[in-house]
Design an enzyme around this catalytic site. Structure first.
Site, PDB file in Angstrom:
ATOM      1  CB  CYS A  29     -43.139   3.850-107.848  1.00 45.44           C
ATOM      2  SG  CYS A  29     -43.149   2.312-108.758  1.00 45.44           S
ATOM      3  CE  LYS A  66     -37.980   6.579-101.677  1.00 46.82           C
ATOM      4  NZ  LYS A  66     -38.223   5.534-102.673  1.00 46.82           N
ATOM      5  N   GLY A 125     -30.882   7.220-101.984  1.00 47.91           N
ATOM      6  CA  GLY A 125     -30.279   6.894-103.266  1.00 47.91           C
ATOM      7  C   GLY A 125     -28.788   6.662-103.162  1.00 47.91           C
TER       8      GLY A 125
HETATM    9  C1  LIG Z   1     -36.897  -4.235-105.566  1.00 49.02           C
HETATM   10  C2  LIG Z   1     -37.154  -2.786-105.274  1.00 49.02           C
HETATM   11  C3  LIG Z   1     -38.429  -2.384-104.967  1.00 49.02           C
HETATM   12  C4  LIG Z   1     -38.708  -1.042-104.675  1.00 49.02           C
HETATM   13  N1  LIG Z   1     -39.966  -0.700-104.291  1.00 49.02           N
HETATM   14  C5  LIG Z   1     -40.205   0.572-103.843  1.00 49.02           C
HETATM   15  C6  LIG Z   1     -41.453   0.930-103.275  1.00 49.02           C
HETATM   16  O1  LIG Z   1     -42.376   0.112-103.149  1.00 49.02           O
HETATM   17  N2  LIG Z   1     -41.607   2.200-102.838  1.00 49.02           N
HETATM   18  C7  LIG Z   1     -40.589   3.132-102.914  1.00 49.02           C
HETATM   19  O2  LIG Z   1     -40.766   4.269-102.478  1.00 49.02           O
HETATM   20  N3  LIG Z   1     -39.412   2.818-103.457  1.00 49.02           N
HETATM   21  C8  LIG Z   1     -39.188   1.567-103.908  1.00 49.02           C
HETATM   22  N4  LIG Z   1     -37.954   1.239-104.412  1.00 49.02           N
HETATM   23  C9  LIG Z   1     -36.911   2.286-104.522  1.00 49.02           C
HETATM   24  C10 LIG Z   1     -36.115   2.380-103.235  1.00 49.02           C
HETATM   25  O3  LIG Z   1     -36.952   2.727-102.151  1.00 49.02           O
HETATM   26  C11 LIG Z   1     -35.033   3.460-103.350  1.00 49.02           C
HETATM   27  O4  LIG Z   1     -35.643   4.701-103.597  1.00 49.02           O
HETATM   28  C12 LIG Z   1     -34.039   3.189-104.461  1.00 49.02           C
HETATM   29  O5  LIG Z   1     -33.662   1.830-104.519  1.00 49.02           O
HETATM   30  C13 LIG Z   1     -32.784   4.060-104.265  1.00 49.02           C
HETATM   31  O6  LIG Z   1     -32.239   3.896-102.985  1.00 49.02           O
HETATM   32  P1  LIG Z   1     -31.039   2.866-102.675  1.00 49.02           P
HETATM   33  O7  LIG Z   1     -29.912   3.229-103.606  1.00 49.02           O
HETATM   34  O8  LIG Z   1     -30.687   3.086-101.226  1.00 49.02           O
HETATM   35  O9  LIG Z   1     -31.565   1.506-102.959  1.00 49.02           O
HETATM   36  C14 LIG Z   1     -37.672  -0.084-104.714  1.00 49.02           C
HETATM   37  C15 LIG Z   1     -36.363  -0.500-105.020  1.00 49.02           C
HETATM   38  C16 LIG Z   1     -36.112  -1.835-105.308  1.00 49.02           C
HETATM   39  C17 LIG Z   1     -34.702  -2.267-105.628  1.00 49.02           C
END
Ligand SMILES: Cc1cc2nc3c(=O)[nH]c(=O)nc-3n(C[C@H](O)[C@H](O)[C@H](O)COP(=O)(O)O)c2cc1C
Length: 320
Positions: A84, A123, A196
């Protein structure tokens, strides 16, 4: 995902897939140890299993204590957030900034492992700022794996902690899938998951030829019907829902129970707004819930009315 993968969202996801491993929002050690009531941060429905609690923190003792609490609450896994990028968490040495402190992460993982028998997973990103995506990532993984972590979920892009917002940090730094594939090739004994920008089951399948698991974030949230294909396509078993309406109906008793407990309808149904994305009536469904779900006393009737605005198709025409 903060504010997205709430307990209500996760319970809804279980109408679509029984097998996918679900993760909570990140919960900080401070919230668990000092927040009240604990139910607010840790409460979940049994239907959500298998379920991982994601922790945010860096103090080994506190993380170990929280891991033990997670195990006692029945979580199947505890995951440490090292990805994060928000300023707020950086100030508390939480999240991606920990990529620069692999010894601290290793100490935390060691302490958590000693405290619990459920898996302790991490993660992370492929790096932060000017870190070298090869040497620094290798060192990070080596130290944390030595401490006993066998499962890493790697968001395949760097976090740039200086100058980019958390939102930009999910899109701007380029994805580097080959880096994660090389990590798996060089550490075949570790479980390496990739995350991602993965948006389809086909893309998941392609990734699974190179890594052990795939974490899907935004697409699974915004287009939840994607998850209806997961059990069959990726686990080879029949999934729970044959149509979007099926899934929506199967969720009614849960909504009803939560309303009785005092939850507000829109807090639950906001996670379903994308269910009929791209389908005739999908916008009307969304609008009806958005305009009425927050009103005082909004009840299942609002939900049923929203559903009635979407023509029901035969299951065979529903595709993931
Ligand atoms: C609104 C929002 C909140 C997120 N909160 C977290 C979180 O609490 N912990 C985490 O590991 N990743 C968090 N992420 C990141 C996602 O887990 C992920 O790593 C990122 O969006 C990339 O993956 P994706 O393209 O499949 O969305 C968050 C993403 C979004 C959009």
């Amino acid at each position: 995902m903060m504010d997205w993968t709430t307990r209500d969202q996760r319970a809804f996801v279980r109408t679509l897939t029984r097998r996918a491993l679900l993760y909570t929002e990140m919960v900080t050690t401070g919230a668990i140890l000092h927040g009240s009531p604990r139910e607010r941060f840790l409460g979940y429905d049994q239907v959500e299993h298998p379920l991982a609690l994601q922790l945010g923190g860096s103090d080994a003792g506190e993380l170990a204590e929280c891991a033990a609490i997670a195990e006692a609450w029945g979580y199947d896994e505890v995951n440490l957030n090292v990805g994060c990028p928000s300023d707020r968490v950086q100030n508390n040495l939480i999240g991606a900034c920990l990529m620069a402190h692999p010894e601290k992460v290793a100490a935390a993982v060691r302490a958590m492992r000693e405290a619990v028998s459920i898996p302790v997973t991490v993660k992370c990103r492929i790096g932060i700022d000017d870190q070298d995506e090869d040497a620094d990532l290798e060192r990070f993984i080596a130290l944390v794996a030595d401490a006993g972590c066998e499962v890493f979920i790697v968001h395949a892009r760097k976090a740039w902690l200086q100058g980019l917002s958390p939102k930009q940090n999910r899109d701007v730094p380029p994805l580097n899938y080959p880096r994660v594939h090389r990590l798996k090739a060089s550490r075949p004994e570790l479980h390496i998951g990739i995350n991602g920008g993965i948006k389809t089951l086909e893309a998941c399948r392609e990734q699974l030829a190179q890594v052990d698991s795939v974490m899907v974030g935004r697409e699974a949230y915004q287009n939840p019907w994607l998850l209806a294909g997961v059990d069959e396509a990726l686990y080879g078993v029949t999934g729970p829902a044959t149509s979007r309406h099926d899934a929506a109906r199967a969720f009614r008793p849960y909504i009803s129970r939560r309303l009785e407990e005092g939850a507000k309808l829109n807090h639950i149904t906001r996670h379903l707004l994308g269910l009929f994305q791209g389908r005739p009536g999908g916008r009307r469904f969304r609008r009806h819930l958005s305009e009425n779900g927050h009103l005082d006393g909004a009840c299942l009737r609002v939900y049923d009315d929203a559903l009635s605005l979407v023509p029901e198709t035969t299951p065979v025409t529903e595709t993931a």
